[in-house]
Design a protein around this motif. Structure first.
Motif, short mmCIF file in Angstrom:
data_model
loop_
_atom_site.label_atom_id
_atom_site.label_comp_id
_atom_site.label_asym_id
_atom_site.label_seq_id
_atom_site.Cartn_x
_atom_site.Cartn_y
_atom_site.Cartn_z
N GLY A 1 0.82 -1.20 0.00
CA GLY A 1 0.00 0.00 0.00
C GLY A 1 0.86 1.25 0.00
N ARG A 2 0.26 2.36 0.45
CA ARG A 2 0.94 3.65 0.40
C ARG A 2 1.45 4.07 1.77
NH1 ARG A 2 0.09 6.00 -4.51
NH2 ARG A 2 -1.61 5.16 -5.72
N GLN A 3 2.67 4.66 1.77
CA GLN A 3 3.27 5.25 2.96
C GLN A 3 3.86 6.59 2.53
OE1 GLN A 3 5.87 1.61 3.45
NE2 GLN A 3 5.72 2.24 5.58
N THR A 4 3.98 7.51 3.46
CA THR A 4 4.61 8.79 3.17
C THR A 4 5.65 9.08 4.24
OG1 THR A 4 2.59 9.62 2.16
CG2 THR A 4 4.22 11.26 2.78
N PHE A 5 6.82 9.56 3.80
CA PHE A 5 7.88 9.97 4.71
C PHE A 5 8.56 11.18 4.10
CE2 PHE A 5 12.25 9.89 6.29
CZ PHE A 5 12.01 9.87 7.66
N LEU A 6 8.63 12.28 4.86
CA LEU A 6 9.23 13.54 4.40
C LEU A 6 8.65 13.98 3.05
CD1 LEU A 6 12.98 13.05 5.37
CD2 LEU A 6 11.27 14.42 6.55
N ASP A 7 7.37 13.86 2.91
CA ASP A 7 6.63 14.23 1.70
C ASP A 7 6.98 13.38 0.48
OD1 ASP A 7 5.15 16.20 2.99
OD2 ASP A 7 6.72 17.71 2.64
N VAL A 8 7.62 12.24 0.68
CA VAL A 8 7.88 11.30 -0.41
C VAL A 8 6.88 10.17 -0.26
CG1 VAL A 8 9.54 9.71 -1.45
CG2 VAL A 8 10.34 11.88 -0.48
N THR B 1 8.45 1.25 -2.04
CA THR B 1 9.41 1.97 -2.87
C THR B 1 8.81 3.27 -3.40
OG1 THR B 1 8.79 0.85 -4.91
CG2 THR B 1 10.57 -0.14 -3.64
N ALA B 2 9.70 4.22 -3.66
CA ALA B 2 9.30 5.48 -4.29
C ALA B 2 10.30 5.78 -5.39
CB ALA B 2 9.30 6.61 -3.27
N GLU B 3 9.84 6.40 -6.46
CA GLU B 3 10.73 6.83 -7.53
C GLU B 3 10.51 8.32 -7.74
OE1 GLU B 3 10.39 4.46 -11.05
OE2 GLU B 3 11.28 2.72 -10.07
N VAL B 4 11.62 9.05 -7.74
CA VAL B 4 11.56 10.50 -7.96
C VAL B 4 12.63 10.88 -8.98
CG1 VAL B 4 10.64 11.01 -5.65
CG2 VAL B 4 13.11 10.96 -6.01
N ALA B 5 12.42 12.02 -9.64
CA ALA B 5 13.38 12.51 -10.62
C ALA B 5 14.46 13.35 -9.94
CB ALA B 5 12.67 13.32 -11.69
N GLU B 6 14.10 14.02 -8.85
CA GLU B 6 15.03 14.89 -8.14
C GLU B 6 14.86 14.68 -6.64
OE1 GLU B 6 15.10 18.82 -10.97
OE2 GLU B 6 13.52 18.65 -9.48
N LEU B 7 15.92 14.93 -5.91
CA LEU B 7 15.86 14.80 -4.46
C LEU B 7 16.79 15.86 -3.87
CD1 LEU B 7 14.59 13.02 -2.26
CD2 LEU B 7 16.58 11.53 -2.43
N HIS B 8 16.21 16.76 -3.09
CA HIS B 8 17.00 17.83 -2.48
C HIS B 8 18.07 17.20 -1.59
CE1 HIS B 8 18.03 21.24 0.06
NE2 HIS B 8 17.56 22.00 -0.92
N PRO B 9 19.31 17.72 -1.61
CA PRO B 9 20.39 17.11 -0.82
C PRO B 9 20.09 16.96 0.67
CG PRO B 9 21.29 18.73 -2.35
CD PRO B 9 19.79 18.83 -2.43
N GLU B 10 19.39 17.94 1.27
CA GLU B 10 19.05 17.84 2.69
C GLU B 10 18.03 16.73 2.94
OE1 GLU B 10 17.93 21.72 4.06
OE2 GLU B 10 19.91 22.54 3.65
#
Length: 142
Positions: A30-37, A43-52
């Protein structure tokens, strides 16, 4: 590039052809969220990820993998081609040149999930499955 959930513009040197996969340390179906991801099935897939944000995610035990997409093999260097061959399980001669490595990679049969790992989700928990069958980018595959 459009923003995916949990992403912000970054000055990182990542290429536009990189997809960042984040693996949750305690995956759940199912779905989970952590730090707005947003994670789907762990698993999550993103194109960009802020260094912090990346640093915070790593500190909480998440695994971050970077995958090249849409890159032609001919555009990769010898070291990168050797990495591709290793991940794909292709044996290379020690002194193989770029053209020979390209030919060996292109001649290799395509692998399917059943070639990589046969699994029974009823017999293993999702976490055990992910721990046993996930190889971070750049890690040696036995």
């Amino acid at each position: 590039m459009g923003g995916a959930p949990g992403t912000t513009p970054t000055t990182s040197t990542r290429s536009e052809t990189t997809v960042i996969r984040i693996i949750h340390p305690q995956p759940e179906l199912g779905r989970q969220t952590f730090l707005d991801v947003e994670f789907v099935d762990g698993t999550a897939e993103v194109a960009e990820l802020h260094p912090e944000r990346e640093q915070a995610i790593l500190q909480h035990g998440f695994i971050i993998e970077e995958h090249l997409v849409g890159v032609r093999l001919e555009d990769l260097g010898v070291r990168e081609l050797r990495d591709v061959a290793e991940v794909e399980g292709i044996a290379l001669p020690a002194k193989a040149k770029k053209a020979e490595i390209l030919a060996l990679i292109e001649a290799a049969p395509l692998r399917t999930l059943s070639d990589v790992a046969e699994f029974d989700l009823e017999a293993e928990s999702r976490r055990e499955f992910m721990a046993a069958h996930t190889v971070p980018l750049g890690a040696d595959e036995d």
